[in-house]
Design an enzyme around this catalytic site. Structure first.
Site, PDB file in Angstrom:
ATOM      1  N   CYS A 448     -23.366 -39.966  52.325  1.00 52.00           N
ATOM      2  CA  CYS A 448     -23.551 -40.404  53.717  1.00 52.00           C
ATOM      3  C   CYS A 448     -23.069 -41.817  53.982  1.00 52.00           C
ATOM      4  O   CYS A 448     -22.377 -42.085  54.969  1.00 52.00           O
ATOM      5  CB  CYS A 448     -25.020 -40.237  54.121  1.00 52.00           C
ATOM      6  SG  CYS A 448     -26.156 -41.317  53.189  1.00 52.00           S
ATOM      7  N   HIS A 500     -30.616 -42.679  54.723  1.00 44.92           N
ATOM      8  CA  HIS A 500     -29.539 -41.852  55.269  1.00 44.92           C
ATOM      9  C   HIS A 500     -28.934 -42.568  56.465  1.00 44.92           C
ATOM     10  O   HIS A 500     -29.596 -43.369  57.148  1.00 44.92           O
ATOM     11  CB  HIS A 500     -30.060 -40.477  55.693  1.00 44.92           C
ATOM     12  CG  HIS A 500     -28.978 -39.492  56.028  1.00 44.92           C
ATOM     13  ND1 HIS A 500     -28.063 -39.030  55.102  1.00 44.92           N
ATOM     14  CD2 HIS A 500     -28.659 -38.872  57.221  1.00 44.92           C
ATOM     15  CE1 HIS A 500     -27.233 -38.178  55.670  1.00 44.92           C
ATOM     16  NE2 HIS A 500     -27.579 -38.060  56.985  1.00 44.92           N
ATOM     17  N   HIS A 512     -22.058 -36.466  60.107  1.00 39.95           N
ATOM     18  CA  HIS A 512     -22.549 -37.124  58.896  1.00 39.95           C
ATOM     19  C   HIS A 512     -22.283 -36.248  57.670  1.00 39.95           C
ATOM     20  O   HIS A 512     -22.057 -35.047  57.794  1.00 39.95           O
ATOM     21  CB  HIS A 512     -24.038 -37.442  59.021  1.00 39.95           C
ATOM     22  CG  HIS A 512     -24.906 -36.250  59.195  1.00 39.95           C
ATOM     23  ND1 HIS A 512     -26.028 -35.986  58.441  1.00 39.95           N
ATOM     24  CD2 HIS A 512     -24.835 -35.184  60.066  1.00 39.95           C
ATOM     25  CE1 HIS A 512     -26.600 -34.873  58.818  1.00 39.95           C
ATOM     26  NE2 HIS A 512     -25.881 -34.367  59.823  1.00 39.95           N
TER      27      HIS A 512
END
Length: 538
Positions: A448, A500, A512
């Site tokens: 990520c 994240h 993402h």
């Protein structure tokens, strides 16, 4: 004989003896004619021997001087004479009754009778005889030799011997050997045989001098021994070593062997190098040699190293640490770059293509440019911080994006940088998620944080603060979740402990790198509510 006449003759003899003794102390003298007169029974006898004369009687001669009876005999030999009779030789001086005999040795004379020789002077009674041998004379009788001078009544005899040269000293006691002889401004060296030498003479501690065919020492003069060997002799006659400055800024060098350097380098220290040409002079200016090699020597004859040389406004060379003019790319200073062609000349206002995809442009100062370049008729191109021209790539300058085509031509893009980032993100949908440190930053797999780092770096030329969420959350500024714009970053987890991150696409959607199972995907944020947001652009 009257008393008055006898007194007159005695005075004349003393006067003449004084003259001859004076002549014996003079190193360079010639008596062209001189007389000693003695009266005996109305007879005049005259004998003259010049100074420095040499008489050689090779065989069976006797030296005899005889005057009639009723005589007074005077015999004068040069002072400090040396008489040597090596075999069966006798020196006899006999004067009978009623005679007066005087013997005077002339200065520095030498008489040598080498074999079976007799020197005899006999004066009978009632006679007056005077014999004078000249100063510095040398008489050599090599075998059974005798010198004979007989003066009969009523006769005059004159003998003259020439003066020897200044260098050919024949008197063994006066000979100079292994010594210098100065005659006016000329210098000679007399060898072990007493004769002046010619040619090179090595002496002392690596000292060298040269004497020409005229025996005169070379001073302030060159000597060429052969085609490749030259010497120079200084004002003291010694062959020089080291650097010699002369003429109008001319320079030459002589090694420890005294030989002049020709077609040869001389490096007195790490930063100073000279080159001496075929004529022995240190060169100045450009020197081409070898296989397209080039070097330069300044007006001081010193080779350029780590230094520019600009012969004119458009021609610049750079000489490296080995003195050679460089070719190719040169990185220097703070990310500066220049290029030199195969002719060693620096590129100015000119392109250089390293390969099919790599182009540089060098400005008027020779440096490779970065950023936008305006040229021609409203044309643009863009060079990155690595100095490479953008091709098939978007460049961002401030809030303006430029698209550079396959030829490097740049045009203002209608897309903002935010939209460029989003468009790039959309092309990555479906790419795999990876937990590998080697592959997480793209371009074909991501995690990520690596995904958003790649998007901003590639599409907008912006580098985020690190490549993990906890450092990236410090990039840009925080904005409210109610004021989101395309391109904002969405973070999950508490500040300083996020886990994240994703990119806001607009219209409530996020792109993402989700999980290893899902890869890169779009997600509605209403189902996956972020904790806070950061705006990087604007």
């Amino acid at each position: 004989m009257t008393k008055g006449k006898r007194q007159y003759l005695q005075k004349k003899e003393k006067w003449l003896a004084a003259i001859l003794l004076f002549a014996g102390t003079t190193s360079i003298i010639t008596i062209s004619s001189g007389t000693v007169t003695a009266l005996a029974s109305d007879t005049n006898t005259t004998e003259t021997v010049s100074s420095n004369s040499e008489s050689t009687n090779p065989s069976n001669a006797a030296a005899d001087s005889t005057a009639p009876s009723s005589s007074n005999t005077t015999k004068v030999a040069a002072a400090n004479s040396e008489s040597t009779n090596p075999s069966n030789a006798a020196a006899d001086n006999t004067a009978p009754s009623s005679s007066n005999t005087t013997k005077v040795a002339a200065a520095n004379s030498e008489s040598t009778n080498s074999s079976n020789a007799a020197a005899d002077s006999t004066a009978p009674s009632s006679s007056n005889t005077t014999k004078v041998a000249a100063a510095n004379s040398e008489s050599t009788n090599s075998s059974n030799a005798a010198a004979d001078s007989t003066a009969p009544s009523s006769s005059n005899t004159t003998k003259v011997a020439a003066f020897s040269s200044a260098l050919m000293v024949t008197n063994e006691s006066e000979k100079l050997i292994n010594s210098y002889k100065y005659v006016g401004n000329d210098v000679y060296f007399l060898g072990s045989d007493g004769q002046p030498i010619t040619g090179l003479r090595h002496y002392g501690n690596n000292q060298l001098e040269y004497y020409g065919t005229d025996h005169i020492q070379y001073r302030n003069k060159y000597y060429q021994a052969d085609q490749n060997t030259w010497y120079f002799f200084g004002s003291n006659g010694d062959a020089i070593t080291g650097l010699r400055h002369y003429g109008n800024n001319q320079l030459e060098y002589y090694g420890t062997d005294h030989v002049q350097y020709r077609n040869k380098y001389y490096e007195p220290d790490q930063n100073t190098v000279y080159f001496f040409g075929s004529n022995g002079d240190a060169i100045t200016g450009l020197r081409h040699y070898g296989n397209n090699q080039l070097e330069y020597y300044g007006t001081d004859h010193v080779q350029y190293r780590n230094k520019y040389y600009e012969p004119d406004q458009n021609t610049v060379y750079f000489f490296g640490s080995n003195g050679d003019a460089i070719t190719g790319l040169r990185h220097y200073g703070n990310n500066q770059l220049e290029y030199y062609g195969t002719d060693h000349v620096q590129y100015r206002n000119r392109y250089y293509q390293a390969d099919q995809n790599t182009w540089y442009f060098f400005g008027s100062d020779g440096d490779a440019i970065t950023g936008l370049r305006h040229y021609g008729n409203n044309q643009l191109e863009y060079y990155g911080t690595d100095h490479i021209q953008y091709r098939n790539k978007t460049a961002y300058v401030g809030n303006t994006s430029y698209y550079c085509d396959s030829h490097g031509n740049a045009q203002v893009s209608s897309l903002s940088r935010q939209m460029a980032i989003i468009n790039l993100a959309r092309t990555k949908l479906g790419d795999p998620y990876t937990q590998s440190q080697a592959g997480r930053l793209g371009p074909n797999s991501f995690d990520c944080s690596g995904f958003v780092y790649y998007l901003y770096k590639t599409a907008a030329g912006i580098t985020l603060n690190g490549t993990v969420t906890t450092t990236e959350e410090t990039s840009g500024r925080e904005v409210s979740l109610n004021e989101l714009q395309p391109g904002d970053l969405l973070f999950y987890g508490s500040r300083g402990n996020t886990y994240h991150v994703g990119l806001y696409e607009g219209n409530g959607m996020m792109i993402h790198a989700a999980t290893p199972e899902e890869g890169v995907k779009e997600t509605a944020i209403k189902y996956y509510q972020p904790t806070f947001a950061r705006r990087i652009i604007g």
